[in-house]
Design a protein around this motif. Structure first.
Motif, PDB file in Angstrom:
ATOM      1  N   GLU A  12      -1.802  -0.414  10.112  1.00 21.22           N
ATOM      2  CA  GLU A  12      -2.162   0.986   9.987  1.00 21.22           C
ATOM      3  C   GLU A  12      -3.640   1.093   9.597  1.00 21.22           C
ATOM      4  O   GLU A  12      -4.097   0.442   8.660  1.00 21.22           O
ATOM      5  CB  GLU A  12      -1.287   1.641   8.910  1.00 21.22           C
ATOM      6  CG  GLU A  12      -1.505   3.125   8.757  1.00 21.22           C
ATOM      7  CD  GLU A  12      -0.608   3.718   7.681  1.00 21.22           C
ATOM      8  OE1 GLU A  12      -0.165   4.869   7.840  1.00 21.22           O
ATOM      9  OE2 GLU A  12      -0.359   3.024   6.679  1.00 21.22           O
ATOM     10  N   ARG A  60       0.837  -1.209   0.000  1.00 16.18           N
ATOM     11  CA  ARG A  60       0.000   0.000   0.000  1.00 16.18           C
ATOM     12  C   ARG A  60       0.870   1.257   0.000  1.00 16.18           C
ATOM     13  O   ARG A  60       0.629   2.198  -0.757  1.00 16.18           O
ATOM     14  CB  ARG A  60      -0.913  -0.020   1.215  1.00 16.18           C
ATOM     15  CG  ARG A  60      -1.971   1.079   1.235  1.00 16.18           C
ATOM     16  CD  ARG A  60      -2.845   0.952   2.470  1.00 16.18           C
ATOM     17  NE  ARG A  60      -3.472  -0.354   2.536  1.00 16.18           N
ATOM     18  CZ  ARG A  60      -3.278  -1.243   3.509  1.00 16.18           C
ATOM     19  NH1 ARG A  60      -2.452  -0.970   4.513  1.00 16.18           N
ATOM     20  NH2 ARG A  60      -3.896  -2.400   3.496  1.00 16.18           N
ATOM     21  N   ARG A  61       1.910   1.277   0.854  1.00 16.47           N
ATOM     22  CA  ARG A  61       2.781   2.446   0.918  1.00 16.47           C
ATOM     23  C   ARG A  61       3.571   2.595  -0.390  1.00 16.47           C
ATOM     24  O   ARG A  61       3.731   3.710  -0.902  1.00 16.47           O
ATOM     25  CB  ARG A  61       3.741   2.335   2.099  1.00 16.47           C
ATOM     26  CG  ARG A  61       4.739   3.489   2.201  1.00 16.47           C
ATOM     27  CD  ARG A  61       4.083   4.837   2.460  1.00 16.47           C
ATOM     28  NE  ARG A  61       3.467   4.870   3.776  1.00 16.47           N
ATOM     29  CZ  ARG A  61       4.088   5.192   4.899  1.00 16.47           C
ATOM     30  NH1 ARG A  61       5.365   5.524   4.869  1.00 16.47           N
ATOM     31  NH2 ARG A  61       3.431   5.199   6.036  1.00 16.47           N
ATOM     32  N   ILE A 111      11.135  -0.396   0.931  1.00 13.72           N
ATOM     33  CA  ILE A 111       9.897  -0.300   1.696  1.00 13.72           C
ATOM     34  C   ILE A 111       9.783  -1.567   2.539  1.00 13.72           C
ATOM     35  O   ILE A 111       9.729  -2.677   2.004  1.00 13.72           O
ATOM     36  CB  ILE A 111       8.653  -0.168   0.788  1.00 13.72           C
ATOM     37  CG1 ILE A 111       8.925   0.784  -0.385  1.00 13.72           C
ATOM     38  CG2 ILE A 111       7.459   0.285   1.613  1.00 13.72           C
ATOM     39  CD1 ILE A 111       9.260   2.193  -0.005  1.00 13.72           C
ATOM     40  N   ARG A 169      -2.147  10.761   7.139  1.00 20.62           N
ATOM     41  CA  ARG A 169      -0.810  10.864   6.564  1.00 20.62           C
ATOM     42  C   ARG A 169      -0.870  11.488   5.175  1.00 20.62           C
ATOM     43  O   ARG A 169      -0.042  12.313   4.812  1.00 20.62           O
ATOM     44  CB  ARG A 169      -0.164   9.478   6.503  1.00 20.62           C
ATOM     45  CG  ARG A 169       1.196   9.471   5.847  1.00 20.62           C
ATOM     46  CD  ARG A 169       1.896   8.122   5.996  1.00 20.62           C
ATOM     47  NE  ARG A 169       1.040   7.032   5.633  1.00 20.62           N
ATOM     48  CZ  ARG A 169       0.771   6.698   4.369  1.00 20.62           C
ATOM     49  NH1 ARG A 169       1.273   7.419   3.385  1.00 20.62           N
ATOM     50  NH2 ARG A 169       0.010   5.662   4.093  1.00 20.62           N
ATOM     51  N   ARG A 170      -1.888  11.112   4.380  1.00 19.73           N
ATOM     52  CA  ARG A 170      -2.018  11.681   3.038  1.00 19.73           C
ATOM     53  C   ARG A 170      -2.306  13.187   3.097  1.00 19.73           C
ATOM     54  O   ARG A 170      -1.754  13.968   2.327  1.00 19.73           O
ATOM     55  CB  ARG A 170      -3.151  10.982   2.288  1.00 19.73           C
ATOM     56  CG  ARG A 170      -2.798   9.560   1.836  1.00 19.73           C
ATOM     57  CD  ARG A 170      -3.969   8.889   1.179  1.00 19.73           C
ATOM     58  NE  ARG A 170      -3.663   7.514   0.799  1.00 19.73           N
ATOM     59  CZ  ARG A 170      -4.559   6.655   0.335  1.00 19.73           C
ATOM     60  NH1 ARG A 170      -5.821   7.041   0.186  1.00 19.73           N
ATOM     61  NH2 ARG A 170      -4.198   5.435   0.020  1.00 19.73           N
ATOM     62  N   VAL A 224      11.995   3.207   3.968  1.00 22.58           N
ATOM     63  CA  VAL A 224      10.668   3.591   4.460  1.00 22.58           C
ATOM     64  C   VAL A 224      10.131   2.451   5.313  1.00 22.58           C
ATOM     65  O   VAL A 224       9.976   1.325   4.826  1.00 22.58           O
ATOM     66  CB  VAL A 224       9.699   3.887   3.295  1.00 22.58           C
ATOM     67  CG1 VAL A 224       8.310   4.248   3.821  1.00 22.58           C
ATOM     68  CG2 VAL A 224      10.248   4.996   2.410  1.00 22.58           C
ATOM     69  N   ARG A 265      -4.034   6.386   7.551  1.00 20.52           N
ATOM     70  CA  ARG A 265      -3.588   6.582   6.170  1.00 20.52           C
ATOM     71  C   ARG A 265      -4.103   7.906   5.622  1.00 20.52           C
ATOM     72  O   ARG A 265      -3.370   8.626   4.952  1.00 20.52           O
ATOM     73  CB  ARG A 265      -4.069   5.417   5.292  1.00 20.52           C
ATOM     74  CG  ARG A 265      -3.334   4.111   5.558  1.00 20.52           C
ATOM     75  CD  ARG A 265      -3.579   3.110   4.451  1.00 20.52           C
ATOM     76  NE  ARG A 265      -4.963   2.660   4.410  1.00 20.52           N
ATOM     77  CZ  ARG A 265      -5.433   1.651   5.123  1.00 20.52           C
ATOM     78  NH1 ARG A 265      -4.642   1.005   5.951  1.00 20.52           N
ATOM     79  NH2 ARG A 265      -6.691   1.283   5.002  1.00 20.52           N
ATOM     80  N   VAL A 325       7.082   0.955   7.442  1.00 22.00           N
ATOM     81  CA  VAL A 325       5.630   1.086   7.467  1.00 22.00           C
ATOM     82  C   VAL A 325       5.056   0.371   8.695  1.00 22.00           C
ATOM     83  O   VAL A 325       5.358  -0.800   8.921  1.00 22.00           O
ATOM     84  CB  VAL A 325       5.008   0.473   6.195  1.00 22.00           C
ATOM     85  CG1 VAL A 325       3.499   0.675   6.175  1.00 22.00           C
ATOM     86  CG2 VAL A 325       5.648   1.071   4.959  1.00 22.00           C
ATOM     87  N   ASP A 366       8.684  -2.988   6.939  1.00 20.42           N
ATOM     88  CA  ASP A 366       7.831  -2.677   8.087  1.00 20.42           C
ATOM     89  C   ASP A 366       8.682  -2.218   9.269  1.00 20.42           C
ATOM     90  O   ASP A 366       9.910  -2.293   9.231  1.00 20.42           O
ATOM     91  CB  ASP A 366       6.954  -3.879   8.460  1.00 20.42           C
ATOM     92  CG  ASP A 366       7.773  -5.119   8.788  1.00 20.42           C
ATOM     93  OD1 ASP A 366       8.234  -5.224   9.941  1.00 20.42           O
ATOM     94  OD2 ASP A 366       7.940  -5.974   7.897  1.00 20.42           O
TER      95      ASP A 366
END
Length: 269
Positions: free
Chosen positions: A254, A85-86, A231, A262-263, A248, A259, A250, A233
């Motif tokens: 979450e 997803r990230r 990416i 954060r966006r 990154v 989410r 994650v 966790d």
């Protein structure tokens, strides 16, 4: 027989016997001893065996085979979805993306939204099936030969087709990432596809769960200095960093509210 097929067979014999002899391999494959020496040199440079006089032996390190693809689909599924997803959120609209065959990259494909004007090029049959019907995604499945239990194409045809494109991203899911050896795969044919995708892309994005960081497998894909984004966790070692790329981390589990927050924060900055 193509060189990558012969080298895969050499590794199979080596795992069964613990050693291989140049003369015997030349007879089995009906090629010259010089051809076998080149194969062994190539595999030695990738860290998959150790050359000795007259042949090769296994590396000192014990490297276990990967679990079956079907078993990996359910292992760390929540973390893979969060990572996917990230990673999907980091892909700009209008991008061309190589995606290799893996369970984490499959999770990434599920998270790619429609109508983003993306071109996706993959050797994964499952990823192609997921994305083929989505509007705004131009899906291309690479030709080649199925191999083993991973539903994907491999081989010389696959590699030559990758060479025809220049992508913005190569999204790769390795078996392990080690600070000294870099990203690695267990199977030679899978590592070759990943390596070729990276060489034909502007940026390399690696996706892997934290348990894979600090581990290594048989065949080298690339050095850590070639990775632009990793990416993973939040279970990953906080001290692990890339020489020039971004790591990154994650949170797993979450929530949708997190989410969205954060966006919004990213949009404001």
């Amino acid at each position: 027989m193509w060189s990558h097929e012969r080298q895969s067979k050499i590794l199979e014999y080596l795992s069964q016997e613990g050693k291989v002899e140049t003369n015997r391999l030349a007879e089995v494959f009906d090629v010259s001893r010089e051809t076998i020496r080149r194969d062994l040199l190539d595999l030695d440079q990738r860290g998959t065996l150790v050359r000795v006089h007259g042949g090769a032996v296994t590396s000192d390190k014990v490297i276990l085979p990967e679990p079956a693809f079907s078993d990996r689909l359910v292992e760390n599924a929540e973390a893979k979805r969060a990572i996917g997803r990230r990673a999907a959120a980091l892909i700009e609209p209008g991008s061309t993306i190589f995606i290799d065959a893996g369970t984490t990259t499959l999770a990434f494909a599920h998270e790619l939204e429609q109508d983003r004007d993306l071109r996706v090029i993959t050797n994964s049959i499952e990823i192609a099936q997921v994305l083929a019907a989505r509007s705004g995604i131009d899906m291309l499945l690479l030709g080649g030969k199925p191999h083993g239990d991973v539903p994907a194409t491999f081989g010389e045809l696959t590699l030559s087709e990758i060479d025809r494109f220049l992508a913005d991203y190569a999204v790769i899911s390795p078996v392990g990432i080690d600070p000294s050896r870099g990203a690695t795969d267990y199977e030679l044919h899978e590592a070759e596809v990943a390596r070729k995708m990276i060489r034909c892309a502007r940026r390399c994005m690696m996706l892997c769960v934290s348990s894979k960081i600090g581990t290594e497998s048989r065949v080298a894909i690339c050095r850590t200095g070639e990775i632009d984004q990793l990416i993973t966790d939040t279970g990953a070692d906080p001290a692990f960093e890339l020489p020039s790329g971004e790591v990154v981390r994650v949170p797993v589990g979450e929530t949708e509210a997190h989410r969205l927050a954060r966006r919004r924060s990213s949009a404001e900055t």
